[in-house]
Design a protein around this motif. Structure first.
Motif, short mmCIF file in Angstrom:
data_model
loop_
_atom_site.label_atom_id
_atom_site.label_comp_id
_atom_site.label_asym_id
_atom_site.label_seq_id
_atom_site.Cartn_x
_atom_site.Cartn_y
_atom_site.Cartn_z
N ARG A 54 0.82 -1.22 0.00
CA ARG A 54 0.00 0.00 0.00
C ARG A 54 0.85 1.27 0.00
N SER A 55 1.94 1.24 0.78
CA SER A 55 2.69 2.48 1.05
C SER A 55 3.90 2.69 0.16
N VAL A 56 4.52 1.60 -0.33
CA VAL A 56 5.75 1.72 -1.11
C VAL A 56 5.57 1.28 -2.55
N GLY A 57 4.90 0.15 -2.76
CA GLY A 57 4.67 -0.32 -4.11
C GLY A 57 4.90 -1.81 -4.28
N ALA A 58 4.58 -2.30 -5.48
CA ALA A 58 4.60 -3.74 -5.75
C ALA A 58 6.01 -4.34 -5.71
N LYS A 59 7.01 -3.62 -6.18
CA LYS A 59 8.37 -4.17 -6.23
C LYS A 59 8.91 -4.43 -4.82
N ALA A 60 8.77 -3.44 -3.96
CA ALA A 60 9.24 -3.59 -2.58
C ALA A 60 8.44 -4.68 -1.87
N ALA A 61 7.13 -4.75 -2.15
CA ALA A 61 6.28 -5.77 -1.53
C ALA A 61 6.66 -7.16 -1.99
N ALA A 62 6.99 -7.31 -3.28
CA ALA A 62 7.39 -8.61 -3.82
C ALA A 62 8.69 -9.08 -3.17
N CYS A 63 9.63 -8.17 -3.00
CA CYS A 63 10.90 -8.53 -2.34
C CYS A 63 10.66 -8.93 -0.89
N THR A 64 9.81 -8.18 -0.21
CA THR A 64 9.47 -8.49 1.18
C THR A 64 8.81 -9.86 1.27
N PHE A 65 7.88 -10.12 0.36
CA PHE A 65 7.17 -11.40 0.33
C PHE A 65 8.15 -12.56 0.20
N ILE A 66 9.04 -12.46 -0.76
CA ILE A 66 9.98 -13.56 -1.04
C ILE A 66 10.91 -13.81 0.14
N PHE A 67 11.49 -12.74 0.68
CA PHE A 67 12.49 -12.91 1.73
C PHE A 67 11.87 -13.26 3.08
N ASP A 68 10.70 -12.71 3.39
CA ASP A 68 10.03 -13.09 4.65
C ASP A 68 9.61 -14.56 4.61
N PHE A 69 9.15 -15.00 3.45
CA PHE A 69 8.78 -16.41 3.29
C PHE A 69 10.02 -17.29 3.41
N ALA A 70 11.10 -16.85 2.75
CA ALA A 70 12.33 -17.65 2.72
C ALA A 70 12.96 -17.79 4.10
N LYS A 71 12.88 -16.75 4.92
CA LYS A 71 13.54 -16.85 6.24
C LYS A 71 12.80 -17.85 7.13
N GLY A 72 11.49 -17.97 6.95
CA GLY A 72 10.76 -18.99 7.69
C GLY A 72 11.17 -20.39 7.26
N VAL A 73 11.32 -20.57 5.94
CA VAL A 73 11.77 -21.85 5.40
C VAL A 73 13.16 -22.20 5.94
N LEU A 74 14.06 -21.22 5.90
CA LEU A 74 15.43 -21.45 6.36
C LEU A 74 15.47 -21.77 7.85
N ALA A 75 14.68 -21.06 8.64
CA ALA A 75 14.67 -21.30 10.09
C ALA A 75 14.22 -22.73 10.41
N VAL A 76 13.15 -23.17 9.77
CA VAL A 76 12.64 -24.53 10.01
C VAL A 76 13.64 -25.56 9.52
N PHE A 77 14.24 -25.31 8.37
CA PHE A 77 15.24 -26.22 7.82
C PHE A 77 16.42 -26.38 8.78
N ILE A 78 16.90 -25.27 9.32
CA ILE A 78 18.01 -25.30 10.28
C ILE A 78 17.60 -26.03 11.56
N GLY A 79 16.38 -25.73 12.05
CA GLY A 79 15.88 -26.40 13.25
C GLY A 79 15.81 -27.90 13.07
N LYS A 80 15.34 -28.33 11.91
CA LYS A 80 15.26 -29.76 11.63
C LYS A 80 16.65 -30.38 11.58
N LEU A 81 17.59 -29.70 10.95
CA LEU A 81 18.95 -30.23 10.85
C LEU A 81 19.58 -30.39 12.23
N ILE A 82 19.40 -29.38 13.08
CA ILE A 82 19.97 -29.44 14.43
C ILE A 82 19.38 -30.61 15.21
#
Length: 235
Positions: A54-82
């Motif tokens: 809403r406030s910045v635009g689609a490009k910034a939102a798309a980047c936020t979407f991808i990286f916020d999603f990815a950090k959750g994936v990475l956290a769970v992956f690391i937790g499982k490995l440990i």
């Protein structure tokens, strides 16, 4: 010593890594890159993808979407490995390795969301954890993810309000976890223990409850009829 090495140590490692990873707030980072402002001082004040859209635009939102999603994936992956490593090196009597690893996934997911909501790197003021929660649910159980995402999409299509979809998804998470883990896996298939079912449902209820609680302002606006509908900032 067995409990310390087999359960406490992997839990501590997972908690620290997942929380710090979750504390990397990509909505704040990408808003700074695209507009040189703080997303928490724009629009609704929430450090999340919808406010970025809403406030910045689609490009910034798309980047936020991808990286916020990815950090959750990475956290769970690391937790499982440990937890997988410690399950093999220091197995706990009476705890199946697969279930033990899943506990690591839930723990990593929960701490990643807490880091996202209360980021140590950004004054403990973050987002609401919707996207990060999605990625966590996907890695833990794809059936639950499909259930939750369908609820979210239907509510957004019906109301045109992302908050309504997010709140509904938060409520659907523990319900679907109970349906699949207990009724299907435990009662019907007999493939998991009752203990695992209880822990997974409690974890889902806590995560879903946190998601709903983070939307308490939206709930009030929904009740008052003042909640904004989905829109995109155009440049």
């Amino acid at each position: 010593m067995e409990i310390l090495l087999g359960a406490v140590l992997p839990a501590v490692l997972t908690i620290v890594i997942a929380y710090l990873l979750g504390s990397i707030s990509f909505s704040i980072i990408f808003t700074k890159l695209f507009s040189h402002e703080d997303i928490r001082e724009m629009g609704s004040g929430n450090a999340g993808t919808t406010n970025v859209l809403r406030s910045v635009g689609a490009k910034a939102a798309a980047c936020t979407f991808i990286f916020d999603f990815a950090k959750g994936v990475l956290a769970v992956f690391i937790g499982k490995l440990i937890f997988q490593y410690f399950a093999a090196a220091y197995p706990l009597a009476g705890v199946p390795a697969w279930e033990f690893v899943q506990y690591g996934a839930y723990l990593a997911g929960a701490l990643c969301v807490l880091g996202h909501d209360f980021p140590a790197f950004f004054g403990f003021k973050g987002g609401k954890g919707v996207l990060t929660s999605w990625s966590i649910i996907l890695l833990i159980d794809w059936r639950t993810f499909l259930f939750v995402i369908i609820v979210f999409i239907l509510m957004v299509l019906f109301t045109r309000m992302v908050s309504a979809g997010s709140i509904s998804a938060g409520i659907a998470f523990p319900i679907s976890t109970f349906l699949f883990n207990y009724l299907v896996d435990c009662v019907w298939k007999g493939s998991v223990s009752v203990t695992y079912c209880m822990i997974s449902v409690i974890a889902a209820a806590l995560l879903g409850g946190l998601l709903v609680w983070q939307h308490r302002g939206n709930i009030e606006r929904l009740r008052n009829g003042t909640e904004k509908k989905l829109s995109v900032k155009k440049h």
